[in-house]
Design a protein around this motif. Sequence first.
Motif, PDB file in Angstrom:
ATOM      1  N   PHE A   1      -2.962   9.402  -2.461  1.00  0.00           N
ATOM      2  CA  PHE A   1      -2.697   7.986  -2.222  1.00  0.00           C
ATOM      3  C   PHE A   1      -1.237   7.648  -2.505  1.00  0.00           C
ATOM      4  O   PHE A   1      -0.559   7.020  -1.688  1.00  0.00           O
ATOM      5  CB  PHE A   1      -3.623   7.144  -3.099  1.00  0.00           C
ATOM      6  CG  PHE A   1      -3.304   5.672  -3.081  1.00  0.00           C
ATOM      7  CD1 PHE A   1      -3.464   4.927  -1.928  1.00  0.00           C
ATOM      8  CD2 PHE A   1      -2.839   5.041  -4.217  1.00  0.00           C
ATOM      9  CE1 PHE A   1      -3.168   3.575  -1.912  1.00  0.00           C
ATOM     10  CE2 PHE A   1      -2.541   3.695  -4.213  1.00  0.00           C
ATOM     11  CZ  PHE A   1      -2.701   2.963  -3.050  1.00  0.00           C
TER      12      PHE A   1
ATOM     13  N   ASN B   1       3.839   3.264   4.831  1.00  0.00           N
ATOM     14  CA  ASN B   1       3.150   4.541   4.991  1.00  0.00           C
ATOM     15  C   ASN B   1       4.137   5.689   5.047  1.00  0.00           C
ATOM     16  O   ASN B   1       5.183   5.591   5.648  1.00  0.00           O
ATOM     17  CB  ASN B   1       2.318   4.531   6.275  1.00  0.00           C
ATOM     18  CG  ASN B   1       1.147   3.597   6.134  1.00  0.00           C
ATOM     19  OD1 ASN B   1       0.549   3.514   5.079  1.00  0.00           O
ATOM     20  ND2 ASN B   1       0.844   2.873   7.198  1.00  0.00           N
TER      21      ASN B   1
ATOM     22  N   ASN C   1      -2.283  -4.208  -0.704  1.00  0.00           N
ATOM     23  CA  ASN C   1      -2.007  -3.274   0.386  1.00  0.00           C
ATOM     24  C   ASN C   1      -1.579  -3.973   1.672  1.00  0.00           C
ATOM     25  O   ASN C   1      -1.690  -3.408   2.741  1.00  0.00           O
ATOM     26  CB  ASN C   1      -3.266  -2.443   0.688  1.00  0.00           C
ATOM     27  CG  ASN C   1      -3.602  -1.540  -0.482  1.00  0.00           C
ATOM     28  OD1 ASN C   1      -2.855  -1.492  -1.450  1.00  0.00           O
ATOM     29  ND2 ASN C   1      -4.704  -0.837  -0.384  1.00  0.00           N
TER      30      ASN C   1
ATOM     31  N   ARG D   1      -6.341  -3.741   9.676  1.00  0.00           N
ATOM     32  CA  ARG D   1      -7.083  -3.573   8.436  1.00  0.00           C
ATOM     33  C   ARG D   1      -8.542  -3.971   8.616  1.00  0.00           C
ATOM     34  O   ARG D   1      -9.436  -3.309   8.117  1.00  0.00           O
ATOM     35  CB  ARG D   1      -6.451  -4.404   7.336  1.00  0.00           C
ATOM     36  CG  ARG D   1      -5.150  -3.841   6.833  1.00  0.00           C
ATOM     37  CD  ARG D   1      -4.631  -4.668   5.679  1.00  0.00           C
ATOM     38  NE  ARG D   1      -5.674  -4.884   4.696  1.00  0.00           N
ATOM     39  CZ  ARG D   1      -6.062  -3.960   3.823  1.00  0.00           C
ATOM     40  NH1 ARG D   1      -5.514  -2.779   3.843  1.00  0.00           N
ATOM     41  NH2 ARG D   1      -7.002  -4.209   2.954  1.00  0.00           N
TER      42      ARG D   1
ATOM     43  N   ASP E   1      -8.598  -0.374  -0.812  1.00  0.00           N
ATOM     44  CA  ASP E   1      -8.825  -1.256  -1.949  1.00  0.00           C
ATOM     45  C   ASP E   1     -10.280  -1.289  -2.409  1.00  0.00           C
ATOM     46  O   ASP E   1     -10.811  -2.334  -2.735  1.00  0.00           O
ATOM     47  CB  ASP E   1      -8.334  -2.680  -1.603  1.00  0.00           C
ATOM     48  CG  ASP E   1      -7.868  -3.419  -2.845  1.00  0.00           C
ATOM     49  OD1 ASP E   1      -7.652  -2.761  -3.867  1.00  0.00           O
ATOM     50  OD2 ASP E   1      -7.738  -4.653  -2.783  1.00  0.00           O
TER      51      ASP E   1
ATOM     52  N   ARG F   1      -8.779   4.157  -2.142  1.00  0.00           N
ATOM     53  CA  ARG F   1      -7.632   3.486  -2.753  1.00  0.00           C
ATOM     54  C   ARG F   1      -6.841   2.714  -1.700  1.00  0.00           C
ATOM     55  O   ARG F   1      -6.406   1.599  -1.930  1.00  0.00           O
ATOM     56  CB  ARG F   1      -6.726   4.508  -3.453  1.00  0.00           C
ATOM     57  CG  ARG F   1      -7.340   5.141  -4.667  1.00  0.00           C
ATOM     58  CD  ARG F   1      -7.248   4.217  -5.879  1.00  0.00           C
ATOM     59  NE  ARG F   1      -5.945   4.309  -6.495  1.00  0.00           N
ATOM     60  CZ  ARG F   1      -5.149   3.267  -6.725  1.00  0.00           C
ATOM     61  NH1 ARG F   1      -5.531   2.069  -6.374  1.00  0.00           N
ATOM     62  NH2 ARG F   1      -3.986   3.430  -7.301  1.00  0.00           N
ATOM     63  N   ARG F   2      -6.679   3.316  -0.521  1.00  0.00           N
ATOM     64  CA  ARG F   2      -5.902   2.640   0.522  1.00  0.00           C
ATOM     65  C   ARG F   2      -6.598   1.369   0.994  1.00  0.00           C
ATOM     66  O   ARG F   2      -5.953   0.384   1.323  1.00  0.00           O
ATOM     67  CB  ARG F   2      -5.673   3.583   1.701  1.00  0.00           C
ATOM     68  CG  ARG F   2      -4.600   4.614   1.446  1.00  0.00           C
ATOM     69  CD  ARG F   2      -4.179   5.265   2.734  1.00  0.00           C
ATOM     70  NE  ARG F   2      -3.525   4.322   3.627  1.00  0.00           N
ATOM     71  CZ  ARG F   2      -2.220   4.131   3.697  1.00  0.00           C
ATOM     72  NH1 ARG F   2      -1.418   4.815   2.923  1.00  0.00           N
ATOM     73  NH2 ARG F   2      -1.707   3.277   4.545  1.00  0.00           N
TER      74      ARG F   2
ATOM     75  N   PRO G   1       1.814  -2.044   3.434  1.00  0.00           N
ATOM     76  CA  PRO G   1       2.060  -0.713   2.895  1.00  0.00           C
ATOM     77  C   PRO G   1       3.166   0.010   3.670  1.00  0.00           C
ATOM     78  O   PRO G   1       3.269  -0.120   4.886  1.00  0.00           O
ATOM     79  CB  PRO G   1       0.725  -0.001   3.073  1.00  0.00           C
ATOM     80  CG  PRO G   1       0.016  -0.744   4.145  1.00  0.00           C
ATOM     81  CD  PRO G   1       0.596  -2.112   4.229  1.00  0.00           C
TER      82      PRO G   1
ATOM     83  N   CYS H   1      -8.685   8.921  -1.734  1.00  0.00           N
ATOM     84  CA  CYS H   1      -7.442   8.388  -1.170  1.00  0.00           C
ATOM     85  C   CYS H   1      -7.750   7.249  -0.209  1.00  0.00           C
ATOM     86  O   CYS H   1      -7.124   6.186  -0.255  1.00  0.00           O
ATOM     87  CB  CYS H   1      -6.693   9.513  -0.465  1.00  0.00           C
ATOM     88  SG  CYS H   1      -5.219   8.965   0.404  1.00  0.00           S
TER      89      CYS H   1
ATOM     90  N   SER I   1       1.119   8.927   0.028  1.00  0.00           N
ATOM     91  CA  SER I   1       1.110   8.213   1.303  1.00  0.00           C
ATOM     92  C   SER I   1       1.809   6.866   1.208  1.00  0.00           C
ATOM     93  O   SER I   1       2.027   6.210   2.214  1.00  0.00           O
ATOM     94  CB  SER I   1      -0.331   8.019   1.785  1.00  0.00           C
ATOM     95  OG  SER I   1      -0.932   6.959   1.074  1.00  0.00           O
ATOM     96  N   ARG I   2       2.103   6.419   0.000  1.00  0.00           N
ATOM     97  CA  ARG I   2       2.687   5.087  -0.172  1.00  0.00           C
ATOM     98  C   ARG I   2       4.029   5.192  -0.882  1.00  0.00           C
ATOM     99  O   ARG I   2       4.093   5.134  -2.111  1.00  0.00           O
ATOM    100  CB  ARG I   2       1.741   4.206  -0.993  1.00  0.00           C
ATOM    101  CG  ARG I   2       0.453   3.850  -0.262  1.00  0.00           C
ATOM    102  CD  ARG I   2       0.680   2.734   0.732  1.00  0.00           C
ATOM    103  NE  ARG I   2       1.269   1.580   0.089  1.00  0.00           N
ATOM    104  CZ  ARG I   2       0.567   0.652  -0.540  1.00  0.00           C
ATOM    105  NH1 ARG I   2      -0.723   0.708  -0.605  1.00  0.00           N
ATOM    106  NH2 ARG I   2       1.174  -0.362  -1.111  1.00  0.00           N
TER     107      ARG I   2
END
Lengths: 499, 163
Positions: A221, B81, B76, B4, A431, A428-429, B79, A425, A224-225
């Motif tokens: 995670f 990426n 988020n 999203r 949420d 987490r992305r 983000p 992961c 990736s951020r």
Amino acid sequence: MDVFGNLAHGFAVALTPLNLMWSLVGVTLGTAIGILPGIGPALTIALLLPVTYHLDPTAAFIMFGGLYYGAMYGSSTTAILINTPGETGSLVTTIDGNKMARAGRGAAALATSAIGSFVAGVIGTLLLALLAPEVVKLALLFGPADYFALMVVAFAAVSSLLGSSVLRGLVSLFIGITIGLVGIDQQTGQSRFTFGVLELQDGLGVVLVAVALFAVGEALFLASRADLRREEIVPVKGRAFMTREDWARSWKPWLRGTLIGFPFGALPAGGTELPTFISYKVEKSLAKRPEEFGQGAIEGVAGPEAANNAAVAGVLVPLLTFGLPTSSTAAIMLAAFQQYGLQPGPLLFSSNSALVWGLIASLLIGNAMLLVLNLPLVGLWVRLLYIPQPWLYGGISVFAMLGVYGINRSLVDVMALIAIGLLGCLMRRLDYPIAPVIVGLILGPLSEIQFRRAVQISQGDLSVFVTRPISAGLLVLAALMLAGAIAAHWRGSRQAATA
Amino acid sequence: MTGRFNAHALVGLALVLIGAGLFISAQEIHVSPAVVLLGPRLFPSIVAVALVVLGVLTIASALFGSHDGPEAGSENDTPENDWPAFLTALAGPVLFLLTVEALGFAVATALLFAAVARAFGSRRLIADLGVGLLMGLVVLLVFSYGLGLLLPVGSVFDSLLGG
């Protein structure tokens, strides 16, 4: 009451040189992992489980207890100095703690959080010692149906209080319960959902799932951020200790924080986040200068830090008396009990009283050790923050792999580690909270056992869950918790929509 | 934001499918005739139904709802990426999986460490490999001699030494 007799008995166990050493190992390791972002007490205890397999259970739990407390002390250091909570319970501390550090008052912020943690830890542990024997008497009245209902309450609590929405919490919880279904059915010996893979007969181990979610998933995670990977360390400046004014402004928040934190941990309400937020709000509303909050008010550090540590002590009440974990660390500790063939619950207090009271006494000793480790020696710990992030996460990955592969040397385990790491992961992305997965994984199989026992005793009558008063009351409580959380979210989003 | 929402709808769809699959396979669990009450099927079936319901609710809230709660997604929302870093980090455990039996624990650990370190911004590949190899060797020695657990030295090295 013979609480003092029990405690004296506990100190006799905890004060042996060997157990003192394990406590010191626990609090030292706990402080270190609390300070290091990316590695927490749940992950560390999971990684230590295979290594401690041959250790005496009392020694192991004295170490785990110290580690659990130590992590909470250490995480506030990280929160204050780099504005990143080492653990979720220190989230609130970042607000004013980091502001204080930037204003050159880092030393005072670290001191009020360490002393506040000590005050709360000691009071919380004494409350644990006083309350646990009483709660045990209550627990003895519980039948299988009541235990099942109690677990439903824990499910409701962990999914409604953690994370951003009840729905996401429930999804996480059921992901955990589903993973827990894999393996041999404990009552009939039938294998379930193993897809014919022999290695899955024993189920996906708690260690594997916890390590995959907390270490691999977290590393993926963060990789990736890019925006979450920047950190800035504020050097400790200012006077080595608190001024007279700092003391005057801190002691009431410490006590209030303790009183707010302990019940939240002790009731199966779960989590350390909520009491720290409440403590922050209470301190802000009581402060003479509320405008300082958010700019570096010492009360905003003292109160939540005390609430955090008191909640941590409180979580041990349901864990030890009912075998009910309400946080991911508590869930891993329950797995540790299972590793030794011990079942936390009312019988533990009579069959393993040396372990229970030794653990409680060692927590009091550990708190004193932690005060020394975190006040005069804080400068040493801060150096841990200078470990380059690439090597920190590289190292965490290596230990994670060792913890999983080293046990069985099975490539299937490594594949599962990668797969569940990817799942972590993704969660987490998007949420989704992680803790309900761990609680669901551990409590899922236990709740199935209690459910089936209850129905077997009632000879197939499913109404047993609503006709027994304890069980019915608990189920209503669980429904109210979920409904309340949904209503709160709904109201919140309506306000957000109209604002 | 629609991206999203669609991601959450996909999560919901996945939950429905997993729940359905779980329900069907739960009915295929063998139940011995000795089991009179509540065999091994009931509990998984309940869990399966719950997954389907949660999946449908997730799809509904992703498509129609005011979304959930004020904080939802706030962390988020924008983000940054970094897919190359993500794939590099993922390569770490995958490389370990592929190499541990042939090249041994120490080499596989070095690859794992170096890949994750690179994903987190390190550009000193040789140094990272060296640190990883050192960690792997220390662990190998501690486990073999200290704990009596045998980690693979590597079949390639075995055949070189033994052959």
